[in-house]
Design an enzyme around this catalytic site. Structure first.
Site, PDB file in Angstrom:
ATOM      1  N   GLN A 177      86.713  -1.163   5.920  1.00  0.00           N
ATOM      2  CA  GLN A 177      86.341  -0.741   7.270  1.00  0.00           C
ATOM      3  C   GLN A 177      87.577  -0.514   8.124  1.00  0.00           C
ATOM      4  O   GLN A 177      88.541  -1.262   8.049  1.00  0.00           O
ATOM      5  CB  GLN A 177      85.459  -1.829   7.907  1.00  0.00           C
ATOM      6  CG  GLN A 177      84.507  -1.288   8.948  1.00  0.00           C
ATOM      7  CD  GLN A 177      83.298  -2.195   9.151  1.00  0.00           C
ATOM      8  OE1 GLN A 177      82.857  -2.859   8.231  1.00  0.00           O
ATOM      9  NE2 GLN A 177      82.749  -2.213  10.340  1.00  0.00           N
ATOM     10  N   SER A 180      87.705  -5.511   0.770  1.00  0.00           N
ATOM     11  CA  SER A 180      86.424  -5.845   1.404  1.00  0.00           C
ATOM     12  C   SER A 180      85.348  -4.839   0.982  1.00  0.00           C
ATOM     13  O   SER A 180      84.966  -4.784  -0.174  1.00  0.00           O
ATOM     14  CB  SER A 180      86.603  -5.914   2.930  1.00  0.00           C
ATOM     15  OG  SER A 180      85.447  -6.413   3.558  1.00  0.00           O
ATOM     16  N   LEU A 181      84.860  -4.017   1.898  1.00  0.00           N
ATOM     17  CA  LEU A 181      83.898  -2.963   1.569  1.00  0.00           C
ATOM     18  C   LEU A 181      84.361  -2.148   0.363  1.00  0.00           C
ATOM     19  O   LEU A 181      83.555  -1.741  -0.489  1.00  0.00           O
ATOM     20  CB  LEU A 181      83.732  -2.043   2.786  1.00  0.00           C
ATOM     21  CG  LEU A 181      83.237  -0.619   2.513  1.00  0.00           C
ATOM     22  CD1 LEU A 181      81.778  -0.650   2.142  1.00  0.00           C
ATOM     23  CD2 LEU A 181      83.492   0.277   3.706  1.00  0.00           C
ATOM     24  N   HIS A 235      84.135 -12.209   6.807  1.00  0.00           N
ATOM     25  CA  HIS A 235      84.848 -13.100   5.867  1.00  0.00           C
ATOM     26  C   HIS A 235      85.094 -14.482   6.464  1.00  0.00           C
ATOM     27  O   HIS A 235      86.172 -15.036   6.381  1.00  0.00           O
ATOM     28  CB  HIS A 235      86.154 -12.446   5.401  1.00  0.00           C
ATOM     29  CG  HIS A 235      85.913 -11.131   4.727  1.00  0.00           C
ATOM     30  ND1 HIS A 235      85.329 -11.035   3.485  1.00  0.00           N
ATOM     31  CD2 HIS A 235      86.118  -9.860   5.156  1.00  0.00           C
ATOM     32  CE1 HIS A 235      85.201  -9.747   3.168  1.00  0.00           C
ATOM     33  NE2 HIS A 235      85.661  -9.023   4.164  1.00  0.00           N
TER      34      HIS A 235
END
Length: 290
Positions: free
Chosen positions: A9, A87-88, A194
């Site tokens: 993101q 992450s994503l 997170h």
């Protein structure tokens, strides 16, 4: 060896993937199928939306995923020895390397975005970037505060993102500056990603992951939670389930890939953020984009 890395993101921008859509019939078909799967024309927002519209979580995460996967899926040079995503980006990496189908990956990303949005609304919270301190100093600052505040993204040496309650982040930023941080600034995000405050979203995503079919991929994936190579499907699923409440060990993942033979890092997706981070983690690495 070549490692392909996929951004998270924050990499979105107005007009993203429009040139790909117009120049590649294959990508056009892929993105049109995404519109059908999502139930709204995300391509209209990607191509012509405002920065504010693109910042909506239900749009941002699928948009970055689609841009990243479209590049990898249609690149003749995409032959990874290893993959990782920030992450994503871990979901993009799983689809590109064959562990998830495109449709299942997109559905999981969409469900993840919605679950995170709900968790943010239920528990207002935020994140901040701390620059210029050793990781253990920042970890100790977080541990000393009587609020939810934790290390969330180990981006590169001297750049650690923390996550938690508004009050916790405020106190942590003050303490970080007192400890000599070059900067400690809140980030324009919707919530404490997170961190333990994402637990409701983690529970929701866990059910969705359990209901999804995973396949054997073409190469190891270095996951955020462990920063280690994995090809075991059950292990990959378990790591994916706890990703939302655990820190992103990006520094450690890149170091592990280098230790296992990676010399070239190719970023697949919008922007060049990961290329910059890789160079800060391991200066001799060769970096490029698809």
């Amino acid at each position: 060896m070549t490692a392909y890395v996929f951004p998270g993101q924050g990499a979105q921008f107005p007009g993203m993937a429009k040139d790909l859509y117009e120049s590649s019939p294959e990508i056009k078909d892929l993105l049109e199928s995404a519109n059908d799967i999502l139930g709204f024309r995300i391509t209209d927002i990607m191509f012509d939306g405002t920065p504010e519209q693109l910042k909506e979580t239900k749009v941002t995460q699928p948009a970055i995923f689609l841009h990243s996967v479209a590049l990898a899926k249609t690149s003749d040079s995409f032959k990874p020895d290893m993959v990782a995503g920030h992450s994503l980006g871990e979901f993009s990496a799983l689809v590109a390397s064959g562990y998830l189908s495109f449709e299942d990956g997109l559905k999981l990303v969409s469900q993840r975005a919605m679950a995170m949005q709900k968790a943010c609304e239920a528990n207002p919270s935020t994140m901040a970037a701390v620059l210029g301190l050793e990781d253990d100093v920042v970890e100790n600052i977080c541990a000393s505060i009587d609020e939810v505040v934790v290390a969330a993204n180990y981006n590169c040496p001297g750049q650690l993102v923390i996550s938690g309650s508004h009050k916790g982040i405020e106190i942590a930023c003050e303490k970080a500056k007192e400890a000599g941080a070059r900067r400690a600034l809140p980030l324009p995000v919707g919530g404490a990603f997170h961190s333990p405050l994402m637990e409701p979203a983690r529970e929701e995503l866990e059910k969705a992951i359990d209901a999804t079919t995973f396949n054997q991929g073409v190469c190891p994936i270095y996951q955020n939670v462990t920063a280690k190579a994995s090809t075991d499907i059950e292990e990959i699923k378990e790591n994916l389930k706890v990703q939302l409440t655990a820190p992103v060990k990006w520094t450690q993942s890149v170091q592990a890939m280098v230790a296992d033979g990676a010399t070239n890092f190719v970023e697949s997706g919008p922007g060049k953020v990961l290329q910059g981070l890789v160079k800060k983690i391991h200066r001799p690495a060769e970096v490029s984009s698809i």
